[in-house]
Design a protein around this motif. Sequence first.
Motif, PDB file in Angstrom:
ATOM      1  N   ASN A 177      32.015  -7.793  57.502  1.00  0.00           N
ATOM      2  CA  ASN A 177      32.272  -6.608  57.818  1.00  0.00           C
ATOM      3  C   ASN A 177      31.542  -6.177  59.147  1.00  0.00           C
ATOM      4  OD1 ASN A 177      33.546  -4.153  58.286  1.00  0.00           O
ATOM      5  ND2 ASN A 177      32.148  -3.171  56.643  1.00  0.00           N
ATOM      6  N   ALA A 178      32.172  -6.294  60.237  1.00  0.00           N
ATOM      7  CA  ALA A 178      31.249  -5.722  61.428  1.00  0.00           C
ATOM      8  C   ALA A 178      31.887  -4.373  62.066  1.00  0.00           C
ATOM      9  CB  ALA A 178      31.106  -7.014  62.544  1.00  0.00           C
ATOM     10  N   THR A 179      32.605  -3.921  61.186  1.00  0.00           N
ATOM     11  CA  THR A 179      33.260  -2.358  61.399  1.00  0.00           C
ATOM     12  C   THR A 179      32.406  -1.389  60.895  1.00  0.00           C
ATOM     13  OG1 THR A 179      34.590  -1.873  59.531  1.00  0.00           O
ATOM     14  CG2 THR A 179      35.377  -3.511  61.234  1.00  0.00           C
ATOM     15  N   PRO A 180      32.500  -0.166  61.278  1.00  0.00           N
ATOM     16  CA  PRO A 180      31.647   1.114  60.614  1.00  0.00           C
ATOM     17  C   PRO A 180      32.353   1.669  59.288  1.00  0.00           C
ATOM     18  CG  PRO A 180      33.044   1.862  62.675  1.00  0.00           C
ATOM     19  CD  PRO A 180      33.202   0.253  62.711  1.00  0.00           C
ATOM     20  N   ALA A 181      33.441   0.880  58.923  1.00  0.00           N
ATOM     21  CA  ALA A 181      34.111   1.503  57.742  1.00  0.00           C
ATOM     22  C   ALA A 181      33.133   1.412  56.560  1.00  0.00           C
ATOM     23  CB  ALA A 181      35.569   0.585  57.519  1.00  0.00           C
TER      24      ALA A 181
END
Length: 253
Positions: A177-181
């Motif tokens: 997971n390289a998203t800010p979620a």
Amino acid sequence: MRIYGLIGQTLKHSWSREYFIRKFAAGGIHADYILFELARINDLPVLVRTEQQLYGLNVTIPYKKSVIPFLSDLSPEAEAIGAVNTIRIERQGQDIRLTGFNTDAPAFGAELGRFAFRESKRALILGTGGAAMAVAHVLKNEGWTFSMVSRSGKLPNVLSYDKLTPDIMASVELIVNATPAGMYPEVDTMPPLPWDYITRKHLLFDLIYNPEETRFMQMGQAKGARAINGLGMLKRQADLAWEIWPKDQTQEK
């Protein structure tokens, strides 16, 4: 006293100041670390001119790509990745030189090296921003086959979440997971993976470190998967940044 810091749009999630202040105290280093929230990356030149004791910056979302036009030079790795998370600031009179580096990539690679994987080495990278580009750079260099995933899937060679079939999910072992979620304060969010297809064969690597256990990690663990956060990566990339930044000889005992 020399100043170092972090630039980003919203920095409520960041533990970087706490980490560096402890590091400075433990090492007898006379320096400060400040969080600089910038509404626009265009504000960077004013910050650098105004804070005349500023000699190094970390860069976080959403500026890891957009900061590049404001820099004097890039390290070969940052240029190859197309993203910067560390800036060295060199001052000679009125001349200010900003050089961009990427310490996310070696820090991620070192963390990934803690685990054993199948020979197939297949992965999904969730996100297409600067952190995702650093992850892709490492995986490519280490012989992985991977797909990048975004909500829209509109970029070339990027899948949308609704295209993640059971066969695709079964073929991959690593999901990053390289998203800010899921990042503080939006701790109830997470990437919309097809969670029914997550099993104990998967390793979920969340680059987020605040909170230490994200919903992404919790959902994976509930399915039997291994899950780790980005705290180890944060510490590694911070230490690498400190090696890059100019330091006053009087800073350390």
